[in-house]
Scaffold this active site. Sequence first.
Site, PDB file in Angstrom:
ATOM      1  N   GLU A  37       0.872  -1.167   0.000  1.00 10.59           N
ATOM      2  CA  GLU A  37       0.000   0.000   0.000  1.00 10.59           C
ATOM      3  C   GLU A  37       0.917   1.227   0.000  1.00 10.59           C
ATOM      4  O   GLU A  37       1.806   1.326   0.847  1.00 10.59           O
ATOM      5  CB  GLU A  37      -0.871  -0.021   1.263  1.00 10.59           C
ATOM      6  CG  GLU A  37      -1.900   1.072   1.249  1.00 10.59           C
ATOM      7  CD  GLU A  37      -2.791   1.065   2.494  1.00 10.59           C
ATOM      8  OE1 GLU A  37      -2.749   0.083   3.271  1.00 10.59           O
ATOM      9  OE2 GLU A  37      -3.508   2.062   2.673  1.00 10.59           O
ATOM     10  N   ARG A 264       5.000 -12.779   9.829  1.00 10.17           N
ATOM     11  CA  ARG A 264       5.688 -11.552   9.484  1.00 10.17           C
ATOM     12  C   ARG A 264       7.005 -11.458  10.232  1.00 10.17           C
ATOM     13  O   ARG A 264       7.212 -12.119  11.246  1.00 10.17           O
ATOM     14  CB  ARG A 264       4.808 -10.327   9.697  1.00 10.17           C
ATOM     15  CG  ARG A 264       4.303 -10.095  11.091  1.00 10.17           C
ATOM     16  CD  ARG A 264       3.136  -9.107  11.089  1.00 10.17           C
ATOM     17  NE  ARG A 264       3.486  -7.781  10.598  1.00 10.17           N
ATOM     18  CZ  ARG A 264       2.798  -7.128   9.652  1.00 10.17           C
ATOM     19  NH1 ARG A 264       1.742  -7.664   9.099  1.00 10.17           N
ATOM     20  NH2 ARG A 264       3.159  -5.936   9.269  1.00 10.17           N
ATOM     21  N   LYS A 274       3.730   0.710   9.890  1.00 12.81           N
ATOM     22  CA  LYS A 274       3.899   1.925   9.104  1.00 12.81           C
ATOM     23  C   LYS A 274       3.349   3.136   9.838  1.00 12.81           C
ATOM     24  O   LYS A 274       3.839   4.241   9.664  1.00 12.81           O
ATOM     25  CB  LYS A 274       3.243   1.762   7.732  1.00 12.81           C
ATOM     26  CG  LYS A 274       4.211   1.134   6.738  1.00 12.81           C
ATOM     27  CD  LYS A 274       3.717   1.259   5.323  1.00 12.81           C
ATOM     28  CE  LYS A 274       2.757   0.156   5.017  1.00 12.81           C
ATOM     29  NZ  LYS A 274       2.387   0.058   3.622  1.00 12.81           N
TER      30      LYS A 274
HETATM   31  P1  ATP Z   1       1.382  -2.095   8.199  1.00 14.91           P
HETATM   32  O1  ATP Z   1       0.523  -3.151   8.842  1.00 14.91           O
HETATM   33  O2  ATP Z   1       2.526  -1.660   9.014  1.00 14.91           O
HETATM   34  O3  ATP Z   1       0.596  -0.948   7.635  1.00 14.91           O
HETATM   35  P2  ATP Z   1       1.187  -3.576   5.867  1.00 14.91           P
HETATM   36  O4  ATP Z   1       1.371  -5.027   6.046  1.00 14.91           O
HETATM   37  O5  ATP Z   1      -0.217  -3.103   5.789  1.00 14.91           O
HETATM   38  O6  ATP Z   1       2.017  -2.805   6.953  1.00 14.91           O
HETATM   39  P3  ATP Z   1       1.570  -3.348   3.100  1.00 14.91           P
HETATM   40  O7  ATP Z   1       2.106  -2.244   2.292  1.00 14.91           O
HETATM   41  O8  ATP Z   1       0.124  -3.659   2.966  1.00 14.91           O
HETATM   42  O9  ATP Z   1       1.932  -3.040   4.597  1.00 14.91           O
HETATM   43  O10 ATP Z   1       2.423  -4.654   2.875  1.00 14.91           O
HETATM   44  C1  ATP Z   1       2.727  -5.169   1.610  1.00 14.91           C
HETATM   45  C2  ATP Z   1       3.092  -6.614   1.745  1.00 14.91           C
HETATM   46  O11 ATP Z   1       4.208  -6.778   2.616  1.00 14.91           O
HETATM   47  C3  ATP Z   1       1.950  -7.420   2.325  1.00 14.91           C
HETATM   48  O12 ATP Z   1       1.803  -8.600   1.566  1.00 14.91           O
HETATM   49  C4  ATP Z   1       2.382  -7.717   3.719  1.00 14.91           C
HETATM   50  O13 ATP Z   1       1.874  -8.929   4.171  1.00 14.91           O
HETATM   51  C5  ATP Z   1       3.911  -7.726   3.610  1.00 14.91           C
HETATM   52  N1  ATP Z   1       4.508  -7.341   4.880  1.00 14.91           N
HETATM   53  C6  ATP Z   1       4.285  -6.201   5.568  1.00 14.91           C
HETATM   54  N2  ATP Z   1       4.960  -6.209   6.732  1.00 14.91           N
HETATM   55  C7  ATP Z   1       5.642  -7.376   6.781  1.00 14.91           C
HETATM   56  C8  ATP Z   1       6.519  -7.978   7.740  1.00 14.91           C
HETATM   57  N3  ATP Z   1       6.851  -7.370   8.887  1.00 14.91           N
HETATM   58  N4  ATP Z   1       7.026  -9.196   7.450  1.00 14.91           N
HETATM   59  C9  ATP Z   1       6.715  -9.818   6.297  1.00 14.91           C
HETATM   60  N5  ATP Z   1       5.895  -9.309   5.368  1.00 14.91           N
HETATM   61  C10 ATP Z   1       5.356  -8.103   5.588  1.00 14.91           C
HETATM   62 MG    MG Z   2      -1.735  -3.600   4.348  1.00 13.37          MG
END
Ligand code: ATP
Ligand code: MG
Length: 561
Positions: A37, A264, A274
């Site tokens: 995102e 994760r 984020k």
């Molecule tokens: P946040 O929850 O902090 O907003 P997010 O997971 O929503 O982060 P995205 O931009 O949606 O952030 O993530 C893109 C991809 O990266 C998704 O498929 C997510 O599952 C993966 N991802 C995000 N954080 C992690 C992590 N700590 N470890 C492994 N994969 C991750």
């Molecule tokens: Mg997300």
Amino acid sequence: MSDNEATASGNFIRQIIDRDIAANKNSGRVATRFPPEPNGYLHIGHAKSICLNFGIASDYQGTCNLRFDDTNPHKENTEYIEAIEKDVHWLGFDWEDRLYFASDYFEQLFDFAVELIRANKAYVCDLSAEEIRSYRGTLTEPGRDSPYRERGVEENIDLFTRMRAGEFSDGERVLRARIDMASPNINMRDPTLYRIRHGVIHHQTGEEWCIYPMYDFTHPISDAVEGITHSLCTLEFADHRPLYDWVLDNISIECHPQQIEFSRLNLEYTVMSKRKLTELVSEGYVEGWDDPRMPTIAGLRRRGFTPASIRDFCTRIGISKSENTVEMGVLENCIREDLNSHAPRRMAVLHPLKVVLANYPEGQVEELEVANHPQDEAMGTRTIPFSGELFIDREDFRETAPSKFKRLVAGGEVRLRNAYVIRCDEVIKDVNGEIIELHCSYDPATLGANPEGRKVKGVIHWVSVAHAVTAEVRLYDRLFTRPAPDASGDYRDCLNPDSLRTLTQCVIEPSVREMRPGDRFQFEREGYFCLDEEADAENPVFNRTVTLRDSWAKIEQQYRS
Ligand code: ATP
Ligand code: MG
């Protein structure tokens, strides 16, 4: 190998893919995607997902798409889009011509929503957000049906079309799936599919839309439209999988990707959400998204990490379904090993103390040829000037010291790295008793090696005064003082006040003039450093990437005992 075991070559996801290929599922095709995102910069957790998705695509001769999941326009912007593209490329991965936006599919998504309405599987609901929450029930109590659940198809079509046309205000109505308000899985209790958002200018679609689809509706359809075979996501989405499948089972689309969840990455002494990273930037606790203390890819790059070291880290931590937290030392070991093999050696004095060699011929300068790497001859040699006035590090001198102090003491001898043995004859102090200079003598018979029978305990580094380049050096430490900053209370309460120490009067050997921003070095005996991206060789700023040895083991003990 059990599902929770992971090695470089195999993990439970690859086992699933192997079985799918053996069964000729998807005609043996493998297609993945990385779906960020664009509401922040990528962090090291995203790197885990990037390495997994692009790594699988490459190992199975498949494809991996980059898709921006851009359904929350008020939090997103093009700065993030550009940063994400840059970071994925920098990590060494390429989506070729497969760059997509969920917003590319807004028209299709709208049509699929209409299809659900026609099948009596979605309805427009007039409850407020508050009411929807209270009707939803809890983990132990079933939800209650919305009074709008039995609305007729034509009325729903009419209202949904008017939602799109902008006739209603934010929050006045939503489109919901019509599934099961008594489902034990709360995600299945008539989840919202569309909400109204006026007055936002979407970075891709401008003002074309005032209704936006929810993630749980958008994601499965985007995957299916792109022909994704394996939709890999983190564990928190496991409870959303029934909804992912429900959406695809109830619209007319051929492709039905398989969602597979993995745990994760959590890293000690840092935060990864984020929202929190955005706060660290916007509230000024760090200097920006690329502050070298941030766990962002941009921060790690500026700190001096290499793409290879981050990929190596992602391989070492593996992929599994069990939640765990990785020690910072694991990440640091990856970059330390990389730089130990690949970083040229240089001499830099961080806390300069002047040494005058009383017996060195006045005005003489020797150009000494020295190796750039102690083990790797292919890295060649350079010359460094030696003269009668040198800087050594204050830490390398004591007036008196126990015999285990292997550096210079008053009246004692030490070897200057790549050069001669010197003896300290006199310690010069200012009126406050502060040491300002050492008067030493050098032994011309000791260049490069000790003569027969001569024992000199220590070796220290040095820089010639007349040839030294002054530099700023930034010493970074962990950003938080607790291994799990967000475990209890506010993570801001355990920010490390000493996470950045700036030294402005460091001196570097003159070869610094050939360095380019981003170049990485081992400053002998001091650690690994890189020339800051925003500095130049005339006003150099060096960021310490990592210390020479693992200082974390000690810190760990301190915190755990
Ligand atoms: P946040 O929850 O902090 O907003 P997010 O997971 O929503 O982060 P995205 O931009 O949606 O952030 O993530 C893109 C991809 O990266 C998704 O498929 C997510 O599952 C993966 N991802 C995000 N954080 C992690 C992590 N700590 N470890 C492994 N994969 C991750
Ligand atoms: Mg997300």
